[in-house]
Design a protein around this motif. Structure first.
Motif, mmCIF file in Angstrom:
data_model
loop_
_atom_site.group_PDB
_atom_site.id
_atom_site.type_symbol
_atom_site.label_atom_id
_atom_site.label_comp_id
_atom_site.label_asym_id
_atom_site.label_seq_id
_atom_site.Cartn_x
_atom_site.Cartn_y
_atom_site.Cartn_z
ATOM 1 N N GLN A 1 17.371 32.838 9.387
ATOM 2 C CA GLN A 1 18.617 32.274 8.879
ATOM 3 C C GLN A 1 18.939 30.904 9.453
ATOM 4 O O GLN A 1 19.744 30.165 8.890
ATOM 5 C CB GLN A 1 19.777 33.230 9.176
ATOM 6 N N GLN A 2 18.310 30.564 10.591
ATOM 7 C CA GLN A 2 18.598 29.291 11.246
ATOM 8 C C GLN A 2 17.317 28.488 11.460
ATOM 9 O O GLN A 2 17.086 27.938 12.526
ATOM 10 C CB GLN A 2 19.297 29.550 12.593
ATOM 11 N N LEU A 3 16.491 28.410 10.439
ATOM 12 C CA LEU A 3 15.204 27.725 10.539
ATOM 13 C C LEU A 3 15.390 26.225 10.292
ATOM 14 O O LEU A 3 15.778 25.812 9.198
ATOM 15 C CB LEU A 3 14.236 28.312 9.513
ATOM 16 N N PRO A 4 15.096 25.364 11.294
ATOM 17 C CA PRO A 4 15.303 23.930 11.107
ATOM 18 C C PRO A 4 14.095 23.190 10.529
ATOM 19 O O PRO A 4 14.217 22.045 10.116
ATOM 20 C CB PRO A 4 15.601 23.440 12.527
ATOM 21 N N HIS A 5 12.938 23.829 10.502
ATOM 22 C CA HIS A 5 11.710 23.156 10.091
ATOM 23 C C HIS A 5 10.761 24.189 9.498
ATOM 24 O O HIS A 5 10.899 25.381 9.755
ATOM 25 C CB HIS A 5 11.068 22.484 11.314
ATOM 26 N N HIS A 6 9.811 23.729 8.696
ATOM 27 C CA HIS A 6 8.874 24.662 8.072
ATOM 28 C C HIS A 6 7.546 24.805 8.804
ATOM 29 O O HIS A 6 6.787 25.739 8.526
ATOM 30 C CB HIS A 6 8.579 24.220 6.629
ATOM 31 N N PHE A 7 7.221 23.892 9.733
ATOM 32 C CA PHE A 7 5.893 23.900 10.342
ATOM 33 C C PHE A 7 5.992 23.710 11.854
ATOM 34 O O PHE A 7 6.601 22.746 12.322
ATOM 35 C CB PHE A 7 5.023 22.806 9.718
ATOM 36 N N HIS B 1 11.618 43.071 28.091
ATOM 37 C CA HIS B 1 13.035 42.718 27.972
ATOM 38 C C HIS B 1 13.202 41.539 27.011
ATOM 39 O O HIS B 1 14.134 41.521 26.185
ATOM 40 C CB HIS B 1 13.618 42.366 29.340
ATOM 41 N N LYS B 2 12.305 40.571 27.097
ATOM 42 C CA LYS B 2 12.377 39.406 26.224
ATOM 43 C C LYS B 2 12.098 39.774 24.774
ATOM 44 O O LYS B 2 12.627 39.146 23.851
ATOM 45 C CB LYS B 2 11.408 38.329 26.703
ATOM 46 N N THR B 3 11.267 40.790 24.557
ATOM 47 C CA THR B 3 10.935 41.180 23.179
ATOM 48 C C THR B 3 12.114 41.835 22.467
ATOM 49 O O THR B 3 12.097 41.974 21.241
ATOM 50 C CB THR B 3 9.743 42.154 23.147
ATOM 51 N N ALA B 4 13.125 42.224 23.216
ATOM 52 C CA ALA B 4 14.295 42.865 22.614
ATOM 53 C C ALA B 4 15.281 41.848 22.057
ATOM 54 O O ALA B 4 16.283 42.225 21.443
ATOM 55 C CB ALA B 4 14.993 43.753 23.644
ATOM 56 N N SER B 5 14.991 40.557 22.263
ATOM 57 C CA SER B 5 15.896 39.520 21.774
ATOM 58 C C SER B 5 15.576 39.167 20.324
ATOM 59 O O SER B 5 14.556 39.575 19.777
ATOM 60 C CB SER B 5 15.787 38.267 22.652
ATOM 61 N N ALA B 6 16.444 38.372 19.715
ATOM 62 C CA ALA B 6 16.250 37.964 18.327
ATOM 63 C C ALA B 6 15.446 36.673 18.211
ATOM 64 O O ALA B 6 15.111 36.261 17.107
ATOM 65 C CB ALA B 6 17.599 37.786 17.643
ATOM 66 N N GLY B 7 15.150 36.040 19.348
ATOM 67 C CA GLY B 7 14.492 34.746 19.269
ATOM 68 C C GLY B 7 15.502 33.659 18.965
ATOM 69 O O GLY B 7 16.710 33.855 19.099
ATOM 70 N N VAL B 8 15.036 32.513 18.495
ATOM 71 C CA VAL B 8 15.931 31.364 18.360
ATOM 72 C C VAL B 8 16.382 31.072 16.934
ATOM 73 O O VAL B 8 17.281 30.260 16.728
ATOM 74 C CB VAL B 8 15.271 30.093 18.948
ATOM 75 N N PHE B 9 15.790 31.735 15.936
ATOM 76 C CA PHE B 9 16.077 31.354 14.557
ATOM 77 C C PHE B 9 16.815 32.433 13.752
ATOM 78 O O PHE B 9 16.808 32.400 12.531
ATOM 79 C CB PHE B 9 14.785 30.966 13.827
ATOM 80 N N ASP B 10 17.422 33.388 14.426
ATOM 81 C CA ASP B 10 18.292 34.381 13.774
ATOM 82 C C ASP B 10 17.546 35.147 12.672
ATOM 83 O O ASP B 10 17.858 35.023 11.482
ATOM 84 C CB ASP B 10 19.516 33.673 13.196
#
Length: 237
Positions: free
Chosen positions: A103-109, A159-168
């Motif tokens: 949902q919050q992708l700023p770039h395609h590549f 623990h880090k794998t439980a996050s959503a990452g940076v791009f929602d």
């Protein structure tokens, strides 16, 4: 001719997203002890593409790709092909939606590796060449020195794998928010191709691919956070 496709990345033994044809590095801890610095990056749900002086390639390097979701990338390649020399730029192509919609992708590549002949360049060099091409690298989660405690290392990574990452991210099968697809860990130093499996490892979430039919059949372009911004899409600027 090209040096060949991107090497197979072995899973951590505690990675739940393995399939029947995946390989596991059960000796990963001993490999990590030989690595001075490790960078953990977010594994994005896209297509592995390679740019080199011969063209744009998908996972197989038998022939350049002609897929519609690489059209703008191939246009970009025409602008930079004469500057690549012996470099091969590997990137995550997010132009088409796969099993995750961001949902919050700023770039395609997003660049994640660079190879020159039979040598994979250091992470610093990857960032350098990505910046020259005005492309982002995959998101960095953490950079750490040689881990010294295996249980603590695995606990921290999980623990880090439980996050959503940076791009929602949203799971396309359920329409619900989800965790990141996975984590890729690599030696920040450069290394030769024949020791690839001892320098790169990954964790992938369980049951990641949920679509009943392959995403290429009815693919959709991934929307960007700021349409019309600075990204490689010549049809939508």
């Amino acid at each position: 001719m090209p040096s060949g496709k991107y090497g197979r990345t072995y899973h951590y033994p505690f990675s739940p997203g393995t399939t029947s044809d995946d390989r596991i590095n059960f000796d990963y801890w001993n490999d990590l002890q030989q690595i001075k610095t490790v960078v953990h990056t977010e594994k994005l749900d896209g297509e592995n593409n390679c740019l080199n002086k011969w063209g744009v390639f998908a996972r197989s390097h038998a022939a350049p790709t002609t897929s519609p979701w690489t059209a703008t990338l191939r246009e970009f390649w025409h602008l930079v092909k004469n500057d690549l020399g012996d470099l091969e730029i590997f990137l995550e192509n997010m132009y088409a939606v796969h099993s995750i919609r961001y949902q919050q992708l700023p770039h395609h590549f997003y660049v994640f590796a660079v190879r020159e002949a039979d040598r994979w360049l250091s992470w610093e060099e990857v960032q350098f060449y990505a910046a020259l091409l005005e492309l982002p690298t995959v998101p960095v989660i953490e950079i750490e020195n040689t881990p010294g405690n295996r249980p603590l290392f695995e606990e921290k990574l999980l623990h880090k794998t439980a996050s959503a990452g940076v791009f929602d991210p949203v799971d396309t099968a359920t329409g619900k928010l989800c965790t990141l697809e996975g984590i890729v860990s690599r030696n920040t130093d450069g290394f030769h191709n024949h020791v690839f499996a001892h320098n790169i490892f990954k964790w992938v979430r369980k049951g990641h691919v949920k679509t009943n039919e392959h995403w290429t059949r009815n693919w959709k372009r991934a929307s960007l956070k700021h349409e019309g911004g600075n990204y490689v899409d010549f049809n939508n600027r």
